[in-house]
Structures are given as C-alpha cells and as structure tokens.
Design an enzyme around this catalytic site. Structure first.
Site, PDB file in Angstrom:
ATOM      1  N   SER A 109       3.221  -3.374   4.485  1.00 57.56           N
ATOM      2  CA  SER A 109       3.415  -4.758   4.067  1.00 57.56           C
ATOM      3  C   SER A 109       4.773  -4.917   3.405  1.00 57.56           C
ATOM      4  O   SER A 109       5.477  -3.944   3.151  1.00 57.56           O
ATOM      5  CB  SER A 109       2.321  -5.169   3.065  1.00 57.56           C
ATOM      6  OG  SER A 109       1.036  -4.956   3.598  1.00 57.56           O
TER       7      SER A 109
ATOM      8  N   ASN B  19       7.521  -2.101   2.595  1.00 56.68           N
ATOM      9  CA  ASN B  19       6.583  -1.034   2.932  1.00 56.68           C
ATOM     10  C   ASN B  19       5.971  -1.303   4.306  1.00 56.68           C
ATOM     11  O   ASN B  19       4.779  -1.246   4.495  1.00 56.68           O
ATOM     12  CB  ASN B  19       5.476  -0.980   1.865  1.00 56.68           C
ATOM     13  CG  ASN B  19       4.544   0.196   2.038  1.00 56.68           C
ATOM     14  OD1 ASN B  19       4.947   1.342   1.988  1.00 56.68           O
ATOM     15  ND2 ASN B  19       3.269  -0.090   2.228  1.00 56.68           N
TER      16      ASN B  19
ATOM     17  N   SER C 179       0.239  -5.405   8.998  1.00 60.54           N
ATOM     18  CA  SER C 179       1.302  -5.727   8.049  1.00 60.54           C
ATOM     19  C   SER C 179       0.977  -7.012   7.299  1.00 60.54           C
ATOM     20  O   SER C 179       0.787  -8.062   7.894  1.00 60.54           O
ATOM     21  CB  SER C 179       2.633  -5.881   8.785  1.00 60.54           C
ATOM     22  OG  SER C 179       3.703  -5.974   7.878  1.00 60.54           O
ATOM     23  N   GLY C 180       0.921  -6.910   5.970  1.00 58.54           N
ATOM     24  CA  GLY C 180       0.700  -8.077   5.132  1.00 58.54           C
ATOM     25  C   GLY C 180       2.012  -8.528   4.526  1.00 58.54           C
ATOM     26  O   GLY C 180       2.529  -7.899   3.611  1.00 58.54           O
TER      27      GLY C 180
ATOM     28  N   TYR D 287       0.834  -1.211   0.000  1.00 57.32           N
ATOM     29  CA  TYR D 287       0.000   0.000   0.000  1.00 57.32           C
ATOM     30  C   TYR D 287       0.865   1.255   0.000  1.00 57.32           C
ATOM     31  O   TYR D 287       1.701   1.444   0.890  1.00 57.32           O
ATOM     32  CB  TYR D 287      -0.914  -0.005   1.230  1.00 57.32           C
ATOM     33  CG  TYR D 287      -1.785   1.219   1.370  1.00 57.32           C
ATOM     34  CD1 TYR D 287      -2.946   1.338   0.623  1.00 57.32           C
ATOM     35  CD2 TYR D 287      -1.439   2.242   2.238  1.00 57.32           C
ATOM     36  CE1 TYR D 287      -3.756   2.452   0.749  1.00 57.32           C
ATOM     37  CE2 TYR D 287      -2.248   3.368   2.365  1.00 57.32           C
ATOM     38  CZ  TYR D 287      -3.406   3.474   1.619  1.00 57.32           C
ATOM     39  OH  TYR D 287      -4.190   4.587   1.742  1.00 57.32           O
TER      40      TYR D 287
END
Length: 293
Positions: free
Chosen positions: A166, A130, A204-205, A58
């Site tokens: 992420s 990120n 967080s992915g 993102y």
C-alpha cells in the site's frame, strides 16, 4: 485511515496525521487521544473530543507485526518531537519496515512552489510507500525494474507474484483551498503513482489525504466565518505540483532507504544508486551542471 468520516462531514482536519503499520492503528489512535487530553484538548475553544487521523501500510515481511511493538510512548515521542524543517526519509518512523517495488523503502517527501494569481504557494507531499512489484517500476520514464533484477523480495521466488502492499500520501499546501478543491487535489497522487509504474493492484491499498493551512481563522468558532479560496480555473498548477511531488517523494523514499534484514531473516535491499544513475544516463535523463566560468 481513521478519522476520515469527520473530515468528509466537516471539511476540517483538526489534529495530527499519524502513519504506522497495519496492526498498530488502534494503539496509535488511542495514544493520540490520550496525548491530546493531557495537553488540555485541541484548542482554546473547549474542544474536548478527538477522531484522530491514523493511516497504515503493512510491514509484515520485515517486522514481527503481531508482536505489537509500537507503544503509546512511541506516539508521545513522535508528537512531542514534531517540528518544522527537513523531514527524515527512508527507514524511519512508520516507514521503517516498508518495501516499494521490491526495494527497501519507507518515508519520502518532496515539494513544489507554484505561482498562481500573482502569488507563490508551496505544496508538499509526504509518502509512506509500500507497494508495487519490480517489473513495472519506472523512474523518470526509465523502465528501471526491467534492468535491476536482483533481490526481488516477492517475485524472485514466485514469478507469478502480483502487486502487493500500500501507500499513504499526505498533501499539504498553504494555498487557500476549500474542502471540495482539496478533494480534487487528493485524487491527483494516483497519477504520480502511475508514472512510477503502479497499477494499484488488488492487494494495494492506496489512500490519499490533502489539507490546506490557509483559512485557520475560519476554524475559530465565529458565528460567521470568512474563507478565501483560489478559483477552480486556477488549480492546474497545483494539480501538476501534486503529481510531480508524489512521484519524486516515492523516488526519494527509495533512494534514502538502506538495506534491512528483519523478522525471521527476511531482508530487503535498497535501490542501488550507482546502477540507477547509469540507467538514467543511458536514457538521457541526466542533466550536467553548467561549467563554472
């Protein structure tokens, strides 16, 4: 990350891996399919369908993410210009608007060569980073985030800000590995993230993919396919290489990034190189090159 159900089912990665921002996954996926159709399919066997791998992080702090600025032409340009050699890092491609540990970040890469069973193999890692807040950042074990406190994108105005964002990690190797072994490799980037100070917070992915370029002949559609693989007992050097290269790739993404001001005046400052070097020296992490004789 689209396309992973087929990777799990088949054990095969059959096309490009694309990384973009969160709201552009659909257009990138569709554009990859259209590009492959124009090119005549994936291979000479008559393969005529595609489930592309497209991942995202993102970038809405710096990018007008709802402006939908990524277009099919951008995807075509990325695919047509793909080449071997050095990888651009920092504020490039899908990493243009990304932020890591509240520093400007983006794309980073690193690799290792390991010798297993008398042969040398290469393992490379590419990240689109990120994630993270400043407080937890560690580089080479140094608590950098406790010292460099200026320009914290999220936590400066909100001390209660949590880990957000992420990271996508893609691991590639020429070592001959079977799908279940590549799944084991794909679990190891998390350890590299931990060494950087990530705790994979609620927002967080963190998604990882690993593939091998070996055994390409086994994908040719023969009735009986032959594949070679390293024994499970020999994988430790590749596990270690994955952790090391992931950690270094994230650092490289931050070091290569540059200050950026984006949408609505939002900004992200890059990691200050001189201050980082000073801290690494203070903690004895710098090794001086030998004096020439």
């Amino acid at each position: 990350m689209t396309g992973t159900a087929w990777i799990d089912e088949s054990g095969q990665l059959e096309g490009p891996v694309m990384i973009t921002n969160t709201h552009s996954v659909g257009v990138v996926r569709d554009a990859v399919i259209a590009w492959r159709v124009r090119k005549g399919g994936a291979d000479a066997s008559g393969y005529w369908w595609s489930l592309p791998v497209v991942a995202e992080t993102y970038d809405g702090h710096l990018n007008d993410i709802n402006g939908f600025h990524v277009k099919p032409a951008d995807v075509d340009r990325a695919l047509d210009s793909a080449r071997g050699g050095p990888v651009d890092e920092g504020n490039v491609g899908g990493g243009t608007g990304m932020i890591c540990h509240e520093f400007k970040c983006g794309i980073g890469t690193a690799s290792r060569r390991v010798t297993v069973a008398g042969q040398t193999w290469t393992l490379g890692v590419l990240v689109q980073a990120n994630y993270g807040i400043r407080d937890t950042l560690r580089i080479a074990g140094v608590p950098v985030g406790q010292y460099i406190r200026n320009d914290r994108v999220y936590s400066e105005s909100d001390p209660d800000a949590g880990d957000t964002g992420s990271i996508i990690v893609v691991v590639a190797t020429d070592a001959p590995l079977l799908p279940h072994q590549l799944k084991r490799i794909a679990r190891r980037p998390a350890l590299g993230l931990g060494r950087m100070g990530s705790f994979a917070g609620n927002g967080s992915g963190d998604i990882f993919l690993a593939f091998s370029t070996a055994n390409g002949a086994a994908l040719g559609g023969q009735p009986l396919a032959q594949s070679a693989s390293l024994g499970n007992d020999l994988l430790d050097p590749l596990f270690n290489a994955t952790v090391q290269a992931t950690e270094e790739a994230i650092v490289n993404a931050m070091v290569a990034a540059r200050d950026m001001q984006g949408n609505e005046g939002h900004y992200a400052k890059a990691l200050p190189h001189a201050e980082l070097v000073r801290l690494l020296g203070q903690y004895g992490r710098l090794v001086k090159a030998a004096e020439p004789r």
